[in-house]
Design a protein around this motif. Structure first.
Motif, short mmCIF file in Angstrom:
data_model
loop_
_atom_site.label_atom_id
_atom_site.label_comp_id
_atom_site.label_asym_id
_atom_site.label_seq_id
_atom_site.Cartn_x
_atom_site.Cartn_y
_atom_site.Cartn_z
N LEU A 140 0.83 -1.19 0.00
CA LEU A 140 0.00 0.00 0.00
C LEU A 140 0.87 1.25 0.00
O LEU A 140 2.02 1.17 0.41
N PRO A 141 0.31 2.38 -0.42
CA PRO A 141 -0.92 2.51 -1.20
C PRO A 141 -0.73 1.95 -2.61
O PRO A 141 0.39 1.82 -3.11
N ALA A 142 -1.82 1.65 -3.23
CA ALA A 142 -1.79 0.99 -4.54
C ALA A 142 -1.10 1.84 -5.60
O ALA A 142 -0.34 1.33 -6.42
N SER A 143 -1.34 3.14 -5.58
CA SER A 143 -0.82 4.00 -6.64
C SER A 143 0.67 4.34 -6.48
O SER A 143 1.33 4.69 -7.44
N ASN A 144 1.19 4.24 -5.27
CA ASN A 144 2.59 4.57 -5.02
C ASN A 144 3.04 3.79 -3.78
O ASN A 144 3.12 4.34 -2.68
N PRO A 145 3.35 2.50 -3.91
CA PRO A 145 3.61 1.64 -2.75
C PRO A 145 4.72 2.16 -1.84
O PRO A 145 5.77 2.58 -2.30
N ARG A 146 4.43 2.12 -0.54
CA ARG A 146 5.40 2.53 0.47
C ARG A 146 5.65 1.44 1.50
O ARG A 146 6.60 1.53 2.27
N ALA A 147 4.77 0.43 1.55
CA ALA A 147 4.91 -0.61 2.57
C ALA A 147 4.38 -1.94 2.05
O ALA A 147 3.47 -1.97 1.22
N VAL A 148 4.96 -3.00 2.56
CA VAL A 148 4.46 -4.36 2.35
C VAL A 148 4.10 -4.88 3.73
O VAL A 148 4.88 -4.76 4.67
N ILE A 149 2.90 -5.44 3.84
CA ILE A 149 2.45 -6.00 5.11
C ILE A 149 2.20 -7.49 4.90
O ILE A 149 1.52 -7.87 3.94
N TYR A 150 2.75 -8.30 5.79
CA TYR A 150 2.53 -9.75 5.75
C TYR A 150 2.01 -10.17 7.12
O TYR A 150 2.64 -9.88 8.14
N VAL A 151 0.85 -10.81 7.13
CA VAL A 151 0.24 -11.28 8.38
C VAL A 151 0.15 -12.79 8.31
O VAL A 151 -0.33 -13.34 7.31
N MET A 152 0.60 -13.47 9.37
CA MET A 152 0.57 -14.92 9.41
C MET A 152 -0.03 -15.39 10.73
O MET A 152 0.24 -14.80 11.78
N ALA A 153 -0.85 -16.43 10.66
CA ALA A 153 -1.41 -17.05 11.86
C ALA A 153 -1.02 -18.52 11.84
O ALA A 153 -1.34 -19.25 10.90
N ASP A 154 -0.32 -18.96 12.86
CA ASP A 154 0.14 -20.34 12.97
C ASP A 154 -0.95 -21.17 13.64
O ASP A 154 -1.34 -20.89 14.78
N SER A 155 -1.46 -22.14 12.94
CA SER A 155 -2.49 -23.06 13.45
C SER A 155 -3.74 -22.34 13.95
O SER A 155 -4.13 -22.49 15.11
N PRO A 156 -4.39 -21.52 13.11
CA PRO A 156 -5.61 -20.84 13.55
C PRO A 156 -6.72 -21.86 13.81
O PRO A 156 -6.73 -22.95 13.22
N SER A 157 -7.64 -21.50 14.69
CA SER A 157 -8.74 -22.42 15.01
C SER A 157 -9.75 -22.45 13.87
O SER A 157 -9.85 -21.52 13.07
N GLY A 158 -10.51 -23.51 13.77
CA GLY A 158 -11.52 -23.66 12.72
C GLY A 158 -10.86 -23.85 11.37
O GLY A 158 -9.75 -24.36 11.28
N GLU A 159 -11.55 -23.45 10.32
CA GLU A 159 -11.00 -23.58 8.96
C GLU A 159 -9.76 -22.72 8.82
O GLU A 159 -8.76 -23.14 8.28
N GLY A 160 -9.84 -21.48 9.28
CA GLY A 160 -8.69 -20.61 9.34
C GLY A 160 -8.00 -20.27 8.04
O GLY A 160 -6.79 -20.25 7.97
N TRP A 161 -8.75 -19.99 7.00
CA TRP A 161 -8.15 -19.56 5.73
C TRP A 161 -7.65 -18.13 5.87
O TRP A 161 -8.17 -17.35 6.66
N GLY A 162 -6.66 -17.77 5.06
CA GLY A 162 -6.09 -16.43 5.13
C GLY A 162 -7.11 -15.33 4.97
O GLY A 162 -7.07 -14.32 5.66
N ALA A 163 -8.06 -15.52 4.06
CA ALA A 163 -9.08 -14.49 3.82
C ALA A 163 -9.97 -14.30 5.04
O ALA A 163 -10.50 -13.21 5.26
#
Length: 71
Positions: A13-36
């Motif tokens: 982000l931002p889409a028009s002039n990127p300034r950052a990359v964000i990566y979020v990870m969850a190790d063994s989330p409960s339930g189905e736990g898909w990234g979305a």
């Protein structure tokens, strides 16, 4: 480890002039736990706060896509 997995979501982000990359990870989330379902909402909250801190105005989605396509 057969039943365990990692859910993740990444974006820049931002889409028009990127300034950052964000990566979020969850190790063994409960339930189905898909990234979305698990990590994308966290990513959105972090991204929204960064955009406010940087005082970046919201893009018109059509305008942002056009700028990216023309690069």
């Amino acid at each position: 480890y057969g039943s365990k997995h990692i859910a993740s979501f990444a974006g820049y982000l931002p889409a028009s002039n990127p300034r950052a990359v964000i990566y979020v990870m969850a190790d063994s989330p409960s339930g189905e736990g898909w990234g979305a379902e698990v990590t994308a909402p966290v990513w959105q909250k972090i991204a929204s706060q960064l955009m406010q801190i940087w005082n970046v105005p919201q893009d018109n989605p059509g305008t942002a896509k056009a700028r990216i396509a023309n690069k």
